[in-house]
Design an enzyme around this catalytic site. Structure first.
Site, PDB file in Angstrom:
ATOM      1  N   THR A  93      10.918  -1.501   8.106  1.00 51.94           N
ATOM      2  CA  THR A  93      10.489  -1.831   9.468  1.00 51.94           C
ATOM      3  C   THR A  93      11.552  -2.747  10.056  1.00 51.94           C
ATOM      4  O   THR A  93      11.664  -3.912   9.677  1.00 51.94           O
ATOM      5  CB  THR A  93       9.125  -2.542   9.458  1.00 51.94           C
ATOM      6  OG1 THR A  93       8.164  -1.697   8.816  1.00 51.94           O
ATOM      7  CG2 THR A  93       8.656  -2.854  10.867  1.00 51.94           C
ATOM      8  N   LYS A 169       6.539   2.382  14.656  1.00 54.23           N
ATOM      9  CA  LYS A 169       6.098   1.476  13.597  1.00 54.23           C
ATOM     10  C   LYS A 169       5.792   0.077  14.145  1.00 54.23           C
ATOM     11  O   LYS A 169       4.764  -0.525  13.816  1.00 54.23           O
ATOM     12  CB  LYS A 169       7.172   1.397  12.503  1.00 54.23           C
ATOM     13  CG  LYS A 169       6.918   0.362  11.422  1.00 54.23           C
ATOM     14  CD  LYS A 169       5.648   0.609  10.646  1.00 54.23           C
ATOM     15  CE  LYS A 169       5.544  -0.365   9.464  1.00 54.23           C
ATOM     16  NZ  LYS A 169       4.253  -0.239   8.753  1.00 54.23           N
ATOM     17  N   LYS A 238       7.033 -11.260  11.609  1.00 54.91           N
ATOM     18  CA  LYS A 238       8.324 -10.616  11.882  1.00 54.91           C
ATOM     19  C   LYS A 238       8.147  -9.404  12.781  1.00 54.91           C
ATOM     20  O   LYS A 238       8.880  -9.208  13.768  1.00 54.91           O
ATOM     21  CB  LYS A 238       8.975 -10.194  10.567  1.00 54.91           C
ATOM     22  CG  LYS A 238      10.287  -9.440  10.725  1.00 54.91           C
ATOM     23  CD  LYS A 238      10.552  -8.507   9.549  1.00 54.91           C
ATOM     24  CE  LYS A 238       9.623  -7.317   9.582  1.00 54.91           C
ATOM     25  NZ  LYS A 238      10.008  -6.198   8.690  1.00 54.91           N
TER      26      LYS A 238
END
Length: 297
Positions: A93, A169, A238
């Site tokens: 990711t 994502k 994140k």
């Protein structure tokens, strides 16, 4: 097929094990030797250095963040160690900016590149039931398809531009964190009126929100079961921040992302850095001071 796998954390190990089980010749490399030894016991070959690992037809990688991907594949020259025509399937990711850079760097070297981030926790990965989002050249995706099928319940194509898979994502994880935040705030409201978190979330996740995300994270919240982490809270932070960056780049406002970022930062400051993303629920209860009210009363 002769394949490689770089990065053997909880997700990477589970994914690589499925490739071994499917009969592929798998060479693995990981910074920590212990994870490599586990794959070796299943039949994988362990490379002593990453450049020795990337001699297969397809190279898979599952690394934790932009920094790790950039360091290993660009800064340390791993892309240069691959033979032209090799396909790199990147499951990490990562940011849209790095996704674009990787696409360019692979093209310069005649390498195939597929962005293939996944939805699913380590137990889902171990069962070979991931949902894998893919984007990249059709020929590269087709070459990697048998390998992806060994790890996936379904493969979701998003076109020939790799960054699209990464945006999907990030957007999906943004929705996931939003779901956890809403359960945390709503269950704290119910608890303030004497309704147990378990009773409230069992009702909601059995009726209006009967889906895996709500049910899985709702159970963790109700049971206060935040360790070991299936999806570590810092990774959620994140991803929310990467979604904010992507929104800024495309001039797409994400007002909820700011709320989520601050809640996640507050959770981190309170010591949840080694906990599951569901530990975000602790923030709502602390803000409401329910325990303090009971002591004061």
């Amino acid at each position: 097929m002769k394949v490689s796998f770089i990065g053997l954390g909880a997700m990477g190990s589970a994914m690589a094990s499925n490739l071994v089980a499917a009969g592929h010749q798998v060479t693995v490399w990981n910074r920590s030797q212990a994870a490599s030894e586990k794959l070796a016991s299943l039949g994988a070959k362990v490379a002593s250095t990453p450049d020795r690992a990337v001699q297969g037809e397809v190279v898979h990688s599952m690394l934790s963040n932009d920094q790790a991907v950039r360091e290993i594949f660009i800064d340390d020259g791993l892309l240069d160690a691959m033979d032209p025509g090799t396909v790199h399937v990147n499951h990490a990711t990562i940011s849209v900016a790095l996704a674009r850079q990787l696409a360019d760097e692979h093209a310069k070297r005649g390498l195939g590149y597929v962005a293939a981030p996944v939805f699913g926790r380590p137990d889902v990965a171990a069962a070979g039931k991931l949902n894998i989002v893919v984007a990249g050249q059709a020929s590269a995706i087709e070459k990697a398809k048998p390998l992806l099928e060994a790890m996936a319940a379904k493969i979701w194509p998003m076109g020939d531009t790799p960054e699209r898979a990464n945006v999907v994502k990030l957007a999906g994880n943004f929705m996931l964190v939003t779901a956890i935040e809403s359960m945390a705030e709503a269950s704290t409201l119910a608890k303030a009126y004497g309704v147990s978190t378990h009773d409230f979330l069992e009702l909601m996740t059995s009726t209006l929100f009967a889906s895996p995300v709500y049910q899985g994270y709702g159970k963790s919240i109700a049971e206060q079961r935040f360790q070991p982490p299936g999806f570590a809270l810092p990774l959620g932070l994140k991803d929310v921040m990467l979604a904010q960056d992507a929104g800024h780049s495309a001039q797409v406002p994400l007002p909820l992302a700011g709320v989520l970022r601050d809640s996640l930062l507050e959770a981190m400051a309170d010591g949840a850095g080694s906990m599951d993303l569901s530990a975000l629920a602790r923030v709502s209860e602390r803000r409401a001071n329910l325990d303090g009210r009971k002591k004061g009363g």
